[in-house]
Design a protein around this motif. Structure first.
Motif, PDB file in Angstrom:
ATOM      1  N   ALA A 261       0.830  -1.210   0.000  1.00 19.86           N
ATOM      2  CA  ALA A 261       0.000   0.000   0.000  1.00 19.86           C
ATOM      3  C   ALA A 261       0.859   1.253   0.000  1.00 19.86           C
ATOM      4  CB  ALA A 261      -0.926  -0.016   1.206  1.00 19.86           C
ATOM      5  N   GLN A 262       1.933   1.246   0.795  1.00 20.19           N
ATOM      6  CA  GLN A 262       2.824   2.404   0.837  1.00 20.19           C
ATOM      7  C   GLN A 262       3.504   2.613  -0.512  1.00 20.19           C
ATOM      8  OE1 GLN A 262       5.538   1.920   4.122  1.00 20.19           O
ATOM      9  NE2 GLN A 262       3.909   1.801   5.653  1.00 20.19           N
ATOM     10  N   PHE A 263       3.968   1.521  -1.098  1.00 19.09           N
ATOM     11  CA  PHE A 263       4.636   1.596  -2.401  1.00 19.09           C
ATOM     12  C   PHE A 263       3.663   2.107  -3.474  1.00 19.09           C
ATOM     13  CE2 PHE A 263       5.631  -0.277  -6.524  1.00 19.09           C
ATOM     14  CZ  PHE A 263       6.968   0.077  -6.689  1.00 19.09           C
ATOM     15  N   ALA A 264       2.450   1.544  -3.468  1.00 19.81           N
ATOM     16  CA  ALA A 264       1.463   1.944  -4.473  1.00 19.81           C
ATOM     17  C   ALA A 264       1.054   3.399  -4.306  1.00 19.81           C
ATOM     18  CB  ALA A 264       0.232   1.034  -4.376  1.00 19.81           C
ATOM     19  N   THR A 265       0.890   3.832  -3.057  1.00 23.17           N
ATOM     20  CA  THR A 265       0.517   5.229  -2.808  1.00 23.17           C
ATOM     21  C   THR A 265       1.616   6.182  -3.251  1.00 23.17           C
ATOM     22  OG1 THR A 265      -0.880   4.599  -0.928  1.00 23.17           O
ATOM     23  CG2 THR A 265      -0.143   6.885  -1.034  1.00 23.17           C
ATOM     24  N   GLN A 266       2.854   5.815  -2.939  1.00 25.08           N
ATOM     25  CA  GLN A 266       3.989   6.673  -3.264  1.00 25.08           C
ATOM     26  C   GLN A 266       4.202   6.800  -4.774  1.00 25.08           C
ATOM     27  OE1 GLN A 266       7.667   5.402  -1.484  1.00 25.08           O
ATOM     28  NE2 GLN A 266       8.898   6.948  -2.552  1.00 25.08           N
ATOM     29  N   HIS A 267       4.057   5.687  -5.489  1.00 19.73           N
ATOM     30  CA  HIS A 267       4.398   5.698  -6.916  1.00 19.73           C
ATOM     31  C   HIS A 267       3.194   5.819  -7.845  1.00 19.73           C
ATOM     32  CE1 HIS A 267       8.641   4.709  -6.199  1.00 19.73           C
ATOM     33  NE2 HIS A 267       8.213   3.874  -5.269  1.00 19.73           N
TER      34      HIS A 267
ATOM     35  N   SER B 124      -8.703   8.850  -4.685  1.00 20.94           N
ATOM     36  CA  SER B 124      -8.464   9.413  -3.352  1.00 20.94           C
ATOM     37  C   SER B 124      -7.015   9.832  -3.145  1.00 20.94           C
ATOM     38  CB  SER B 124      -8.861   8.393  -2.287  1.00 20.94           C
ATOM     39  OG  SER B 124      -8.030   7.245  -2.364  1.00 20.94           O
ATOM     40  N   GLY B 125      -6.124   9.373  -4.009  1.00 19.13           N
ATOM     41  CA  GLY B 125      -4.708   9.667  -3.860  1.00 19.13           C
ATOM     42  C   GLY B 125      -4.007   8.761  -2.867  1.00 19.13           C
ATOM     43  N   HIS B 126      -4.768   7.893  -2.206  1.00 22.95           N
ATOM     44  CA  HIS B 126      -4.193   6.984  -1.214  1.00 22.95           C
ATOM     45  C   HIS B 126      -4.697   5.574  -1.488  1.00 22.95           C
ATOM     46  CE1 HIS B 126      -2.742   5.438   2.629  1.00 22.95           C
ATOM     47  NE2 HIS B 126      -3.927   4.879   2.801  1.00 22.95           N
ATOM     48  N   VAL B 127      -3.787   4.597  -1.479  1.00 23.28           N
ATOM     49  CA  VAL B 127      -4.138   3.203  -1.764  1.00 23.28           C
ATOM     50  C   VAL B 127      -4.347   2.454  -0.459  1.00 23.28           C
ATOM     51  CG1 VAL B 127      -3.397   1.047  -2.831  1.00 23.28           C
ATOM     52  CG2 VAL B 127      -2.818   3.235  -3.914  1.00 23.28           C
ATOM     53  N   ASN B 128      -5.493   1.820  -0.316  1.00 21.46           N
ATOM     54  CA  ASN B 128      -5.786   1.031   0.870  1.00 21.46           C
ATOM     55  C   ASN B 128      -5.023  -0.288   0.851  1.00 21.46           C
ATOM     56  OD1 ASN B 128      -7.685   2.954   1.733  1.00 21.46           O
ATOM     57  ND2 ASN B 128      -9.279   2.015   0.458  1.00 21.46           N
ATOM     58  N   ALA B 129      -4.646  -0.746   2.016  1.00 21.41           N
ATOM     59  CA  ALA B 129      -3.842  -1.962   2.122  1.00 21.41           C
ATOM     60  C   ALA B 129      -4.565  -3.183   1.567  1.00 21.41           C
ATOM     61  CB  ALA B 129      -3.452  -2.205   3.583  1.00 21.41           C
ATOM     62  N   THR B 130      -5.872  -3.268   1.790  1.00 21.50           N
ATOM     63  CA  THR B 130      -6.612  -4.445   1.330  1.00 21.50           C
ATOM     64  C   THR B 130      -6.728  -4.518  -0.187  1.00 21.50           C
ATOM     65  OG1 THR B 130      -8.680  -3.205   1.608  1.00 21.50           O
ATOM     66  CG2 THR B 130      -7.979  -4.600   3.449  1.00 21.50           C
ATOM     67  N   VAL B 131      -6.635  -3.362  -0.837  1.00 19.70           N
ATOM     68  CA  VAL B 131      -6.784  -3.317  -2.296  1.00 19.70           C
ATOM     69  C   VAL B 131      -5.424  -3.274  -2.994  1.00 19.70           C
ATOM     70  CG1 VAL B 131      -7.893  -2.070  -4.196  1.00 19.70           C
ATOM     71  CG2 VAL B 131      -8.930  -2.056  -1.942  1.00 19.70           C
ATOM     72  N   ALA B 132      -4.378  -2.948  -2.268  1.00 12.98           N
ATOM     73  CA  ALA B 132      -3.052  -2.761  -2.866  1.00 12.98           C
ATOM     74  C   ALA B 132      -2.584  -3.948  -3.711  1.00 12.98           C
ATOM     75  CB  ALA B 132      -2.030  -2.450  -1.777  1.00 12.98           C
ATOM     76  N   PRO B 133      -2.741  -5.206  -3.238  1.00 15.32           N
ATOM     77  CA  PRO B 133      -2.251  -6.330  -4.056  1.00 15.32           C
ATOM     78  C   PRO B 133      -2.887  -6.411  -5.432  1.00 15.32           C
ATOM     79  CG  PRO B 133      -2.624  -7.044  -1.802  1.00 15.32           C
ATOM     80  CD  PRO B 133      -3.192  -5.669  -1.914  1.00 15.32           C
ATOM     81  N   VAL B 134      -4.220  -6.322  -5.486  1.00 16.22           N
ATOM     82  CA  VAL B 134      -4.879  -6.432  -6.782  1.00 16.22           C
ATOM     83  C   VAL B 134      -4.656  -5.173  -7.618  1.00 16.22           C
ATOM     84  CG1 VAL B 134      -7.147  -5.492  -6.118  1.00 16.22           C
ATOM     85  CG2 VAL B 134      -6.993  -7.254  -7.890  1.00 16.22           C
ATOM     86  N   LEU B 135      -4.503  -4.025  -6.980  1.00 18.74           N
ATOM     87  CA  LEU B 135      -4.223  -2.794  -7.725  1.00 18.74           C
ATOM     88  C   LEU B 135      -2.872  -2.876  -8.415  1.00 18.74           C
ATOM     89  CD1 LEU B 135      -5.029   0.808  -6.697  1.00 18.74           C
ATOM     90  CD2 LEU B 135      -2.698   0.277  -7.397  1.00 18.74           C
ATOM     91  N   LEU B 136      -1.855  -3.306  -7.690  1.00 19.15           N
ATOM     92  CA  LEU B 136      -0.527  -3.439  -8.289  1.00 19.15           C
ATOM     93  C   LEU B 136      -0.516  -4.513  -9.376  1.00 19.15           C
ATOM     94  CD1 LEU B 136       1.726  -3.149  -5.102  1.00 19.15           C
ATOM     95  CD2 LEU B 136       1.548  -1.496  -6.968  1.00 19.15           C
ATOM     96  N   ALA B 137      -1.200  -5.623  -9.104  1.00 18.39           N
ATOM     97  CA  ALA B 137      -1.259  -6.697 -10.096  1.00 18.39           C
ATOM     98  C   ALA B 137      -1.971  -6.219 -11.360  1.00 18.39           C
ATOM     99  CB  ALA B 137      -1.979  -7.906  -9.509  1.00 18.39           C
ATOM    100  N   THR B 138      -2.984  -5.395 -11.186  1.00 18.72           N
ATOM    101  CA  THR B 138      -3.715  -4.849 -12.333  1.00 18.72           C
ATOM    102  C   THR B 138      -2.824  -3.935 -13.163  1.00 18.72           C
ATOM    103  OG1 THR B 138      -5.838  -4.987 -11.178  1.00 18.72           O
ATOM    104  CG2 THR B 138      -5.692  -3.458 -13.028  1.00 18.72           C
ATOM    105  N   LEU B 139      -2.066  -3.070 -12.503  1.00 13.66           N
ATOM    106  CA  LEU B 139      -1.140  -2.197 -13.230  1.00 13.66           C
ATOM    107  C   LEU B 139      -0.110  -3.006 -14.006  1.00 13.66           C
ATOM    108  CD1 LEU B 139      -0.554   0.568 -10.523  1.00 13.66           C
ATOM    109  CD2 LEU B 139      -1.721   0.860 -12.718  1.00 13.66           C
ATOM    110  N   VAL B 140       0.366  -4.076 -13.382  1.00 14.92           N
ATOM    111  CA  VAL B 140       1.371  -4.930 -14.041  1.00 14.92           C
ATOM    112  C   VAL B 140       0.770  -5.620 -15.263  1.00 14.92           C
ATOM    113  CG1 VAL B 140       2.732  -7.041 -13.785  1.00 14.92           C
ATOM    114  CG2 VAL B 140       2.809  -5.285 -12.013  1.00 14.92           C
ATOM    115  N   VAL B 141      -0.451  -6.156 -15.120  1.00 18.40           N
ATOM    116  CA  VAL B 141      -1.044  -6.876 -16.250  1.00 18.40           C
ATOM    117  C   VAL B 141      -1.415  -5.911 -17.379  1.00 18.40           C
ATOM    118  CG1 VAL B 141      -3.512  -6.842 -15.623  1.00 18.40           C
ATOM    119  CG2 VAL B 141      -2.541  -8.827 -16.778  1.00 18.40           C
ATOM    120  N   MET B 142      -1.765  -4.676 -17.038  1.00 12.44           N
ATOM    121  CA  MET B 142      -2.026  -3.682 -18.073  1.00 12.44           C
ATOM    122  C   MET B 142      -0.753  -3.400 -18.872  1.00 12.44           C
ATOM    123  SD  MET B 142      -4.447  -1.015 -15.928  1.00 12.44           S
ATOM    124  CE  MET B 142      -4.561   0.198 -17.266  1.00 12.44           C
ATOM    125  N   ALA B 143       0.344  -3.183 -18.164  1.00 10.17           N
ATOM    126  CA  ALA B 143       1.619  -2.916 -18.829  1.00 10.17           C
ATOM    127  C   ALA B 143       2.078  -4.116 -19.647  1.00 10.17           C
ATOM    128  CB  ALA B 143       2.679  -2.540 -17.788  1.00 10.17           C
TER     129      ALA B 143
END
Length: 214
Positions: free
Chosen positions: A28-34, A41-60
């Motif tokens: 969550a900290q990494f996702a919020t920072q980068h 909201s500008g802030h990534v919640n810890a519970t959503v951070a894994p799927v959010l990062l995975a989504t960004l990776v699969v998009m790229a």
């Protein structure tokens, strides 16, 4: 090379999700920072951070997959175009709203799009896609190609429903496992079943049997 590229986005999605899932606060900290600027909201919640990062990776990864094929002057399959469109739209919604439901719909959207393509191609264009792909290597009666094509329509439609059932009735972690292992396993079993069915007709070389059904 092509097989590796086909599975690369799926592998990266799963690997990123599992890695971040075990380190939710740090993720969550990494996702919020980068990537906080991509979130409403500008802030990534810890519970959503894994799927959010995975989504960004699969998009790229999907974008890179299409770009590599384009640079190598290779044909980009319809499946990849549909997948790219879905992952960009639903992935962006997942990240912006921090709602994993959007990306969970992506496999179902792809399955149903493919079911529709296989269904309408013979009706509108008189073209059996499966026969177009395999007909040069396999000589089968026309009624077999029709049955195989319909089987893929039903299989894709069922897989779309099954994906949503898992998505809405189990945890995101379970859904990710199903997406990688369950769906892939079912696809392999279905393909094997089709291969066994086709083998019954491969020895039939009599052109007069073209439209005869057993």
């Amino acid at each position: 090379m092509k097989i590796f590229l086909d599975f690369l986005p799926l592998i990266l999605f799963f690997g990123t999700f599992k890695f971040a899932e075990s380190r939710q606060e740090a993720a969550a900290q990494f996702a919020t920072q980068h990537f906080g600027f991509l979130v409403a909201s500008g802030h990534v919640n810890a519970t959503v951070a894994p799927v959010l990062l995975a989504t960004l990776v699969v998009m790229a990864a999907t974008l890179i997959q299409a770009l590599v094929l384009k640079l190598r002057s290779q044909k980009i399959d319809l499946t990849l175009w549909i997948s790219l469109a879905l992952v960009v739209v639903l992935g962006a919604a997942t990240v912006w709203f921090q709602n994993e439901t959007f990306i969970k719909w992506k496999p179902s959207g792809l399955y149903w799009a493919m079911a529709l393509v296989f269904f309408v191609s013979p009706l509108l264009f008189g073209k059996n896609l499966l026969k177009s792909m395999l007909g040069k290597d396999l000589q089968l009666p026309d009624f077999v190609w029709r049955r195989l094509n319909l089987a893929w329509v039903l299989f894709f439609a069922a897989m779309g429903v099954l994906n949503l059932y898992v998505a809405y009735n189990f945890s995101t972690s379970t859904w990710a496992n199903f997406k990688v292992f369950g769906a892939t396993g079912l696809m392999l079993l279905f393909t094997l079943g089709q291969g066994l069915y086709m083998s019954r007709f491969l020895s039939d070389e009599d052109p007069n049997n073209k439209d005869k059904q057993p």
